[in-house]
Design a protein around this motif. Structure first.
Motif, mmCIF file in Angstrom:
data_model
loop_
_atom_site.group_PDB
_atom_site.id
_atom_site.type_symbol
_atom_site.label_atom_id
_atom_site.label_comp_id
_atom_site.label_asym_id
_atom_site.label_seq_id
_atom_site.Cartn_x
_atom_site.Cartn_y
_atom_site.Cartn_z
ATOM 1 N N SER A 96 11.175 -45.531 50.950
ATOM 2 C CA SER A 96 12.183 -45.374 51.725
ATOM 3 C C SER A 96 13.280 -46.261 50.830
ATOM 4 O O SER A 96 13.055 -47.371 50.428
ATOM 5 C CB SER A 96 12.097 -45.894 53.088
ATOM 6 O OG SER A 96 13.404 -45.867 53.911
ATOM 7 N N CYS A 99 16.646 -50.072 53.550
ATOM 8 C CA CYS A 99 16.338 -51.346 53.661
ATOM 9 C C CYS A 99 17.578 -52.204 54.026
ATOM 10 O O CYS A 99 18.518 -51.930 53.321
ATOM 11 C CB CYS A 99 15.488 -51.725 52.322
ATOM 12 S SG CYS A 99 15.034 -53.544 52.396
ATOM 13 N N SER A 116 14.476 -50.190 47.241
ATOM 14 C CA SER A 116 13.612 -50.422 48.370
ATOM 15 C C SER A 116 12.995 -51.770 48.261
ATOM 16 O O SER A 116 13.027 -52.406 47.122
ATOM 17 C CB SER A 116 12.282 -49.368 48.167
ATOM 18 O OG SER A 116 11.433 -49.555 49.007
ATOM 19 N N TYR A 123 9.620 -51.281 59.093
ATOM 20 C CA TYR A 123 9.247 -49.530 59.266
ATOM 21 C C TYR A 123 8.350 -49.441 60.518
ATOM 22 O O TYR A 123 7.513 -50.131 60.973
ATOM 23 C CB TYR A 123 8.700 -49.003 58.176
ATOM 24 C CG TYR A 123 9.569 -49.143 56.961
ATOM 25 C CD1 TYR A 123 10.801 -48.619 56.900
ATOM 26 C CD2 TYR A 123 8.964 -49.949 56.156
ATOM 27 C CE1 TYR A 123 11.606 -48.921 55.841
ATOM 28 C CE2 TYR A 123 10.087 -50.291 54.818
ATOM 29 C CZ TYR A 123 11.072 -49.729 54.628
ATOM 30 O OH TYR A 123 11.908 -49.832 53.490
ATOM 31 N N ASN A 125 5.327 -47.404 62.048
ATOM 32 C CA ASN A 125 4.170 -46.316 61.447
ATOM 33 C C ASN A 125 4.091 -44.998 62.255
ATOM 34 O O ASN A 125 4.524 -44.766 63.259
ATOM 35 C CB ASN A 125 2.855 -47.212 61.815
ATOM 36 C CG ASN A 125 1.450 -46.732 61.288
ATOM 37 O OD1 ASN A 125 1.256 -45.448 61.417
ATOM 38 N ND2 ASN A 125 0.863 -47.092 60.069
ATOM 39 N N PRO A 164 12.582 -45.780 61.198
ATOM 40 C CA PRO A 164 12.574 -45.596 59.862
ATOM 41 C C PRO A 164 11.239 -45.819 59.332
ATOM 42 O O PRO A 164 10.501 -46.579 59.758
ATOM 43 C CB PRO A 164 13.310 -46.949 59.488
ATOM 44 C CG PRO A 164 13.369 -48.075 60.585
ATOM 45 C CD PRO A 164 13.211 -47.366 61.709
ATOM 46 N N ARG A 165 11.061 -44.872 58.522
ATOM 47 C CA ARG A 165 9.414 -44.791 57.942
ATOM 48 C C ARG A 165 9.645 -45.364 56.739
ATOM 49 O O ARG A 165 10.568 -45.488 55.928
ATOM 50 C CB ARG A 165 8.941 -43.254 57.893
ATOM 51 C CG ARG A 165 8.285 -42.902 59.076
ATOM 52 C CD ARG A 165 8.923 -42.829 60.510
ATOM 53 N NE ARG A 165 8.028 -42.419 61.424
ATOM 54 C CZ ARG A 165 8.266 -42.545 62.874
ATOM 55 N NH1 ARG A 165 9.260 -43.310 63.160
ATOM 56 N NH2 ARG A 165 7.479 -41.782 63.709
ATOM 57 N N GLU A 166 8.326 -45.913 56.175
ATOM 58 C CA GLU A 166 8.286 -46.642 54.938
ATOM 59 C C GLU A 166 8.440 -45.511 53.521
ATOM 60 O O GLU A 166 9.089 -45.757 52.709
ATOM 61 C CB GLU A 166 6.957 -47.071 54.853
ATOM 62 C CG GLU A 166 6.757 -48.321 53.557
ATOM 63 C CD GLU A 166 5.459 -48.892 53.609
ATOM 64 O OE1 GLU A 166 4.816 -48.945 54.614
ATOM 65 O OE2 GLU A 166 5.348 -49.860 52.915
ATOM 66 N N HIS A 479 16.870 -41.686 60.642
ATOM 67 C CA HIS A 479 15.473 -42.041 60.408
ATOM 68 C C HIS A 479 14.641 -40.650 60.419
ATOM 69 O O HIS A 479 13.426 -40.564 59.619
ATOM 70 C CB HIS A 479 14.983 -43.228 61.165
ATOM 71 C CG HIS A 479 15.908 -44.392 61.185
ATOM 72 N ND1 HIS A 479 16.247 -44.812 59.807
ATOM 73 C CD2 HIS A 479 16.317 -45.226 61.839
ATOM 74 C CE1 HIS A 479 16.896 -46.042 59.715
ATOM 75 N NE2 HIS A 479 17.072 -46.267 61.314
ATOM 76 N N ALA A 483 12.330 -38.929 57.438
ATOM 77 C CA ALA A 483 11.065 -39.078 57.435
ATOM 78 C C ALA A 483 10.447 -37.735 57.450
ATOM 79 O O ALA A 483 9.152 -37.601 57.387
ATOM 80 C CB ALA A 483 10.563 -39.644 58.736
#
Ligand SMILES: Nc1ncnc2c1ncn2[C@@H]1O[C@H](COP(=O)(O)OP(=O)(O)OP(=O)(O)O)[C@@H](O)[C@H]1O
Ligand SMILES: O=P(O)(O)OC[C@H]1O[C@](O)(CO)[C@@H](O)[C@@H]1O
Ligand SMILES: [Mg+2]
Length: 532
Positions: A96, A99, A116, A123, A125, A164-166, A479, A483
């Motif tokens: 992502s 940040c 990142s 984040y 999961n 937000p996802r990683e 987000h 994602a």
């Protein structure tokens, strides 16, 4: 005999009771669900068979010892949120670019998007879930019980957590994001637009546009895209309305997707109610059919608060707060006049949430009439005879009517707006005329005033709590798109933020449950009797 119903139902005069109205038959709304939801729930609780308003029709075989796990599996499938990898299994994700740590606002740092930060644990999961229903009703006869089986067995229903996802499925430099606002106005539209733009920029997106005047802007060649940036949206939340404009009706789904292809739009944020969401879901499906890697994400907008499964939608709190001002004016007018009666009409086509909440909040309402609860106007148990009692005992009265209430007292026109919604008759005006007529007939003087503040309420800027809700929803919409989700909408559920698949929230309009604690609280506050 009911004089009003005689006028309307002639030549067969009989007392008319306002009933739960039939809903518009737009594809996004299913009448059969309304029947299985509202009627079964409100009417059958005494028989001990009560069903969740959003649950599928009771076709589950409860004699099957495995019914619960089957139900849960089915629920999980229904609430699964579509992802780009469903259509593009080999789509690659990247770490992502969202940040919030180690940030310096120096322009050259942004040239390649934000770096990142692997050490940042901010984040969500993908497997995180939020519990949709948090009350374990021990019996179907508990107030407001929403049960799945006749024994009201506890069944866990989990939905996807937003945030937000990683890993993300769109490179910011490849994104062209568009925002569109459709339907009627609602406080907070500008706040959501603002936060979508700001969050997109934080991911590193450079191409952000607004589609003018709802879906219409996708087809009308005279309406140019509006370039959006943090600078453009910085102060838009300070006023009501929509920076982009709104509209009803508009082009076909295929024309909309043609336009998106032509303009290279691969992220679409759609702010609107049930109709807009039906459109968003259709756009998502059309993109899939054409094998376009596009994320379509909705943000539910309706002051009526008639979208399913959410604690509330943005703008609702503001609308209630503003409605109180109109109620207070009606109260003062009524209270200051000899035998004053104030009538206030509030929005709510199918659902009486604004009327119920504003009545509760103001504490100045004697009679609250909503589409979900039947009532007579005339006759010994009717609204008018209670008004006479209030004039005799209190000297004044204030009535709050929801727009959709009492529609069966009015002549049906079959008129539709540009989106295909039924155009409702004005029950506020009708009850005002009937009240005047009634008091004249019984020879009691009455000073009847009618206030319709509906468009003033809709055009307000969002209050603080809606402003915060809009912020979170706007951010989560972005987000969700990054994602890789599409065909989803964002919502607040038991104070947590979630993603829902669009069809689940628009399958029928959310309505006030006449058996709910909230409606009972409203009745306690107004002191009104049953008008049936
Ligand atoms: N079933 C549908 N499929 C595709 N598009 C739809 C559908 N229903 C409505 N639309 C489109 O969505 C847009 C908004 O619809 P509508 O006017 O019903 O408002 P809404 O989103 O329900 O909001 P509001 O709460 O203000 O009524 C319109 O442009 C309309 O053409
Ligand atoms: O007059 P317009 O803009 O078509 O919108 C009116 C409708 O919009 C809403 O505020 C939202 O759906 C309804 O309560 C109302 O019937
Ligand atoms: Mg609608």
């Amino acid at each position: 005999m009911d004089t009003l119903s005689r006028a309307i139902t002639s030549p067969k005069p009989k007392q008319t009771v306002a009933t739960h109205k039939s809903y518009s038959r737009k594809p996004g709304f299913s009448n059969s669900n309304i029947i299985s939801g509202c009627l079964l729930r409100s009417k059958s609780s005494s028989s001990g068979r009560v069903w969740a308003s959003h649950a599928p029709p009771p076709n589950v075989d409860f004699s099957d010892p495995d019914w619960k796990s089957k139900f849960q599996k089915d629920f999980e499938a229904r609430f699964n949120i579509p992802h780009v990898t469903d259509v593009f299994p080999h789509a690659q994700s990247i770490p992502s670019t969202f940040c919030l740590r180690m940030r310096t606002p120096v322009s050259e740092d942004f040239a390649e998007g934000y770096p990142s930060d692997e050490k940042w644990h901010g984040y969500i999961n993908n497997n995180d879930r939020v519990l949709l229903k948090v009350i374990h009703y021990s019996t179907p006869t508990s107030a407001g019980a929403e049960c799945i089986d006749p024994d009201c067995t506890w069944v866990e229903q989990w939905v996807h957590r937003a945030g937000p996802r990683e890993n993300i499925y769109f490179k910011p430099e490849d994104v062209k994001a568009a925002i569109v606002t459709c339907g009627g106005l609602c406080p907070g539209l500008n706040d959501v637009i603002r936060h979508i733009v700001i969050t997109l920029e934080i991911y590193g997106v450079k191409k952000i546009v607004g589609i003018p005047f709802g879906y219409r802007g996708f087809a009308d060649r005279d309406l140019a895209e509006m370039l959006l940036s943090r600078k453009v949206v910085q102060n838009i939340h300070l006023s009501g309305g929509s920076l982009l404009g709104v509209s009803r009706g508009g082009p076909s789904i295929s024309d909309i997707v043609d336009h998106m292809e032509e303009k290279g739009i691969n992220m679409l944020f759609v702010l609107g109610g049930n109709g807009t969401h039906a459109g968003a879901d259709a756009i998502h499906n059309e993109c899939r059919k054409r094998r376009l890697k596009v994320a379509v994400v909705g943000v539910p907008k309706t002051i009526d608060n008639d979208i399913l499964l959410m604690d509330k939608t943005f703008g609702f709190d503001t609308a209630v707060e503003e409605a109180q001002r109109a109620i207070n004016s009606a109260y003062i007018e009524a209270h200051s006049a000899y035998h004053g009666i104030g009538i206030v009409k509030l929005m709510g086509r199918n659902s009486g949430f604004i009327a119920m909440h504003a009545s509760l909040a103001s504490g100045q309402i004697d009679i609250c009439l909503i589409p979900e609860v039947p009532f007579y106007l005339h006759g010994p148990h009717g609204v008018l005879s209670h008004l006479k009692y209030l004039i005799e005992t209190k000297g004044s009265a204030v009535v709050c009517v929801a727009e959709g209430a009492g529609q069966n007292f009015l002549q049906k026109t079959n008129a539709k707006d540009a989106s295909g919604n039924n155009v409702l008759g004005d029950f506020g005006v009708h009850i005002q005329q009937e009240t005047k007529k009634y008091f004249k007939e019984i020879g009691v003087p009455a000073d009847v005033k009618f206030i319709d503040p509906t468009y003033m309420i809709r055009a307000c800027r969002a209050n603080a709590s809606d402003g915060i809700l809009c912020t979170v929803l706007g951010q989560n919409a972005v987000h969700g798109a990054f994602a890789g989700y599409s065909g989803i909408t964002v919502g607040i559920c038991n104070t947590h933020y979630v993603y829902f698949p669009i069809p689940e929230v628009i399958s029928y309009p959310r309505a006030v449950d006449p058996n709910s604690r909230m409606w009972h609280r409203c009745l306690t506050s107004t002191g009104q009797p049953d008008f049936v």
